[in-house]
Design an enzyme around this catalytic site. Structure first.
Site, short mmCIF file in Angstrom:
data_model
loop_
_atom_site.label_atom_id
_atom_site.label_comp_id
_atom_site.label_asym_id
_atom_site.label_seq_id
_atom_site.Cartn_x
_atom_site.Cartn_y
_atom_site.Cartn_z
N CYS A 103 0.84 -1.21 0.00
CA CYS A 103 0.00 0.00 0.00
C CYS A 103 0.87 1.26 0.00
CB CYS A 103 -0.94 0.01 1.20
SG CYS A 103 -1.99 1.50 1.24
N ASN A 203 -0.12 -7.84 -10.92
CA ASN A 203 -1.11 -6.81 -10.58
C ASN A 203 -0.66 -5.46 -11.17
OD1 ASN A 203 -1.82 -4.86 -7.70
ND2 ASN A 203 -3.35 -5.54 -9.14
#
Length: 326
Positions: A103, A203
């Protein structure tokens, strides 16, 4: 299509739903699984908040039988606290535990969690090791390319996590400093794939069935993870699954009526789980996603930002339909 596994967990397909704070709640996960996602992951849960018995954090870990296989993602920078969080998560019977090491949000990374962990590969290994030691399900890790271009250490961190017992690694092909803007570096994902024996999940910017196939070919990855491209577009999973199985078959796109029926069903499910007030506040940006590419989209998105009841949603649906069927 072959069988895809993470540890003992068999995935329903090769395309999985990314964890997204404020988006991938229980209603969203159920929706994406219905459209063919192979696995879903919860919104990230703070290990520190769990240690203080945060009710909100506990609720983020609720899993229904309609969304399996489902993982719970936890974040933090203390190995013991993370192990305790994993034990708390286990009470919800997840199919796996995912550790957030990617993150980029300042409120997460400035506290040493999320992508900041990649600046300390040894600590990454300690966290994985502790979480694995208390988990009776596979433990996965989500990382980035690195902190910045000078410290693109995804391969090193992935190998350390594998050695510590991780069952799969997800790699977002940007550094923390790049956030979500520049093009994704698929070469770094390929490098990680070549360096470890566990499954690697690619991703970043996978926004169509064609792109999914291209990323698999470029990276050699086992699984692909789709995030922001699912907003207002959960059928991307059925399209990816169809295209990977038979690229010659024309892709099916929903009609406007189908799209809006899905939108309403999605938000109604949120209301069922959270109550109308909270659900509609959170639904505003989700509803806006369903209007992408439509006639009058800017105006519709603007109105979506003000809905506060289901009646508002129904009225907006009728307005969008009539505006786009003329």
């Amino acid at each position: 299509m072959g069988e895809y596994k993470i540890g003992s967990v068999v995935l329903k397909s090769r395309a999985v739903l990314a964890p997204m704070a404020g988006v991938s709640d229980r209603a969203y996960r159920e929706l994406c699984m219905k459209f063919g996602a192979g696995l879903c992951i919860s919104e990230m849960v703070s290990s520190k908040a769990l240690s203080f018995n945060s009710k909100k954090s506990e609720q983020l870990m609720d899993i229904s039988d309609f969304e399996r296989p489902c993982g719970i993602q936890i974040f933090g920078d203390d190995p013991d606290c993370m192990a305790e969080a994993a034990q708390r998560a286990m009470q919800n019977n997840p199919d796996l535990i995912d550790i957030n090491m990617g993150c980029p949000a300042p409120k997460i990374s400035s506290n040493g969690s999320g992508s900041a962990l990649m600046r300390n590969p040894q600590l990454c290994g300690e966290i994985v090791s502790r979480v694995v030691s208390v988990s009776n399900v596979p433990v996965t890790v989500k990382i980035r390319k690195g902190w910045d271009d000078e410290n693109a250490n995804a391969v090193e961190v992935a190998k350390i996590c594998e050695q510590a017992g991780a069952s799969a690694i997800t790699v977002h092909g940007r550094t923390r400093m790049q956030y979500y803007k520049p093009p994704v570096d698929y070469d770094i994902i390929r490098a990680v794939k070549n360096a470890v024996k566990i499954p690697v999940i690619a991703n970043g910017d996978i926004d169509s069935a064609e792109k999914a196939k291209s990323v698999i070919e470029k990276t050699g990855c086992d699984i692909i993870m789709v995030g922001r491209a699912t907003l207002g577009n959960p059928w991307i999973f059925s399209q990816i699954n169809s295209y990977l199985e038979n690229p010659e078959e024309p892709l099916r796109f929903p009609t406007l009526e189908e799209k809006f029926d899905v939108m309403v069903g999605h938000i109604e499910k949120m209301v069922e789980y959270k109550g109308e007030h909270m659900a509609l506040l959170q639904a505003r940006k989700l509803v806006a996603g369903y209007f992408k590419g439509m006639r009058g989209a800017a105006s519709l998105r603007n109105e979506a930002g003000r809905i506060s009841t289901l009646q508002d949603l129904y009225a907006l649906k009728d307005k969008a339909l009539s505006a786009n069927l003329i």
